[in-house]
Design a protein around this motif. Sequence first.
Motif, PDB file in Angstrom:
ATOM      1  N   ARG A 153       0.863  -1.176   0.000  1.00 38.77           N
ATOM      2  CA  ARG A 153       0.000   0.000   0.000  1.00 38.77           C
ATOM      3  C   ARG A 153       0.899   1.225   0.000  1.00 38.77           C
ATOM      4  O   ARG A 153       1.784   1.365   0.840  1.00 38.77           O
ATOM      5  N   HIS A 154       0.685   2.100  -0.971  1.00 36.71           N
ATOM      6  CA  HIS A 154       1.458   3.342  -1.062  1.00 36.71           C
ATOM      7  C   HIS A 154       0.726   4.423  -0.278  1.00 36.71           C
ATOM      8  O   HIS A 154      -0.468   4.654  -0.499  1.00 36.71           O
ATOM      9  N   HIS A 155       1.436   5.060   0.640  1.00 38.38           N
ATOM     10  CA  HIS A 155       0.866   6.152   1.431  1.00 38.38           C
ATOM     11  C   HIS A 155       1.456   7.462   0.936  1.00 38.38           C
ATOM     12  O   HIS A 155       2.667   7.595   0.805  1.00 38.38           O
ATOM     13  N   GLY A 156       0.585   8.429   0.667  1.00 39.75           N
ATOM     14  CA  GLY A 156       1.031   9.716   0.146  1.00 39.75           C
ATOM     15  C   GLY A 156       1.533  10.678   1.203  1.00 39.75           C
ATOM     16  O   GLY A 156       2.017  11.743   0.885  1.00 39.75           O
ATOM     17  N   GLY A 157       1.406  10.330   2.476  1.00 44.86           N
ATOM     18  CA  GLY A 157       1.905  11.184   3.538  1.00 44.86           C
ATOM     19  C   GLY A 157       0.888  12.165   4.087  1.00 44.86           C
ATOM     20  O   GLY A 157       1.109  12.782   5.119  1.00 44.86           O
ATOM     21  N   ASP A 158      -0.239  12.333   3.399  1.00 39.73           N
ATOM     22  CA  ASP A 158      -1.249  13.260   3.892  1.00 39.73           C
ATOM     23  C   ASP A 158      -2.603  12.564   4.073  1.00 39.73           C
ATOM     24  O   ASP A 158      -3.649  13.184   3.986  1.00 39.73           O
ATOM     25  N   GLY A 159      -2.530  11.258   4.316  1.00 37.90           N
ATOM     26  CA  GLY A 159      -3.746  10.490   4.560  1.00 37.90           C
ATOM     27  C   GLY A 159      -4.265   9.735   3.351  1.00 37.90           C
ATOM     28  O   GLY A 159      -5.138   8.893   3.479  1.00 37.90           O
ATOM     29  N   ASN A 160      -3.741  10.024   2.173  1.00 33.91           N
ATOM     30  CA  ASN A 160      -4.167   9.317   0.966  1.00 33.91           C
ATOM     31  C   ASN A 160      -3.327   8.062   0.779  1.00 33.91           C
ATOM     32  O   ASN A 160      -2.149   8.029   1.141  1.00 33.91           O
ATOM     33  N   TRP A 161      -3.932   7.038   0.206  1.00 34.62           N
ATOM     34  CA  TRP A 161      -3.216   5.788  -0.001  1.00 34.62           C
ATOM     35  C   TRP A 161      -3.763   5.099  -1.236  1.00 34.62           C
ATOM     36  O   TRP A 161      -4.848   5.419  -1.726  1.00 34.62           O
ATOM     37  N   GLY A 162      -2.994   4.159  -1.747  1.00 31.97           N
ATOM     38  CA  GLY A 162      -3.421   3.359  -2.894  1.00 31.97           C
ATOM     39  C   GLY A 162      -2.794   1.986  -2.831  1.00 31.97           C
ATOM     40  O   GLY A 162      -1.654   1.828  -2.381  1.00 31.97           O
TER      41      GLY A 162
END
Length: 78
Positions: free
Chosen positions: A57-66
């Motif tokens: 899971r990739h986390h964008g650092g501001d609460g977003n993920w994919g």
Amino acid sequence: MPTLARVKERAEEQSTTMTADQQSMIRMLANDLHRLNLSVMKAVDAGVSVELVRSARHHGGDGNWGDLLIPVIVASRS
């Protein structure tokens, strides 16, 4: 209301709260997923089974993920 119609309606509602850049990225993702689905269908027609599994899971650092995916391929025994 049919489920598919509700999904489309919900997606349209959500897109109105997105920036133009976000909408552009979603369209790009949808196009890539369409191509992926076509590739999966072609692989199945060629005689293999395909399962897509979340590898990370990739986390964008501001609460977003994919979710990131890998294919698990099983060749048929002909």
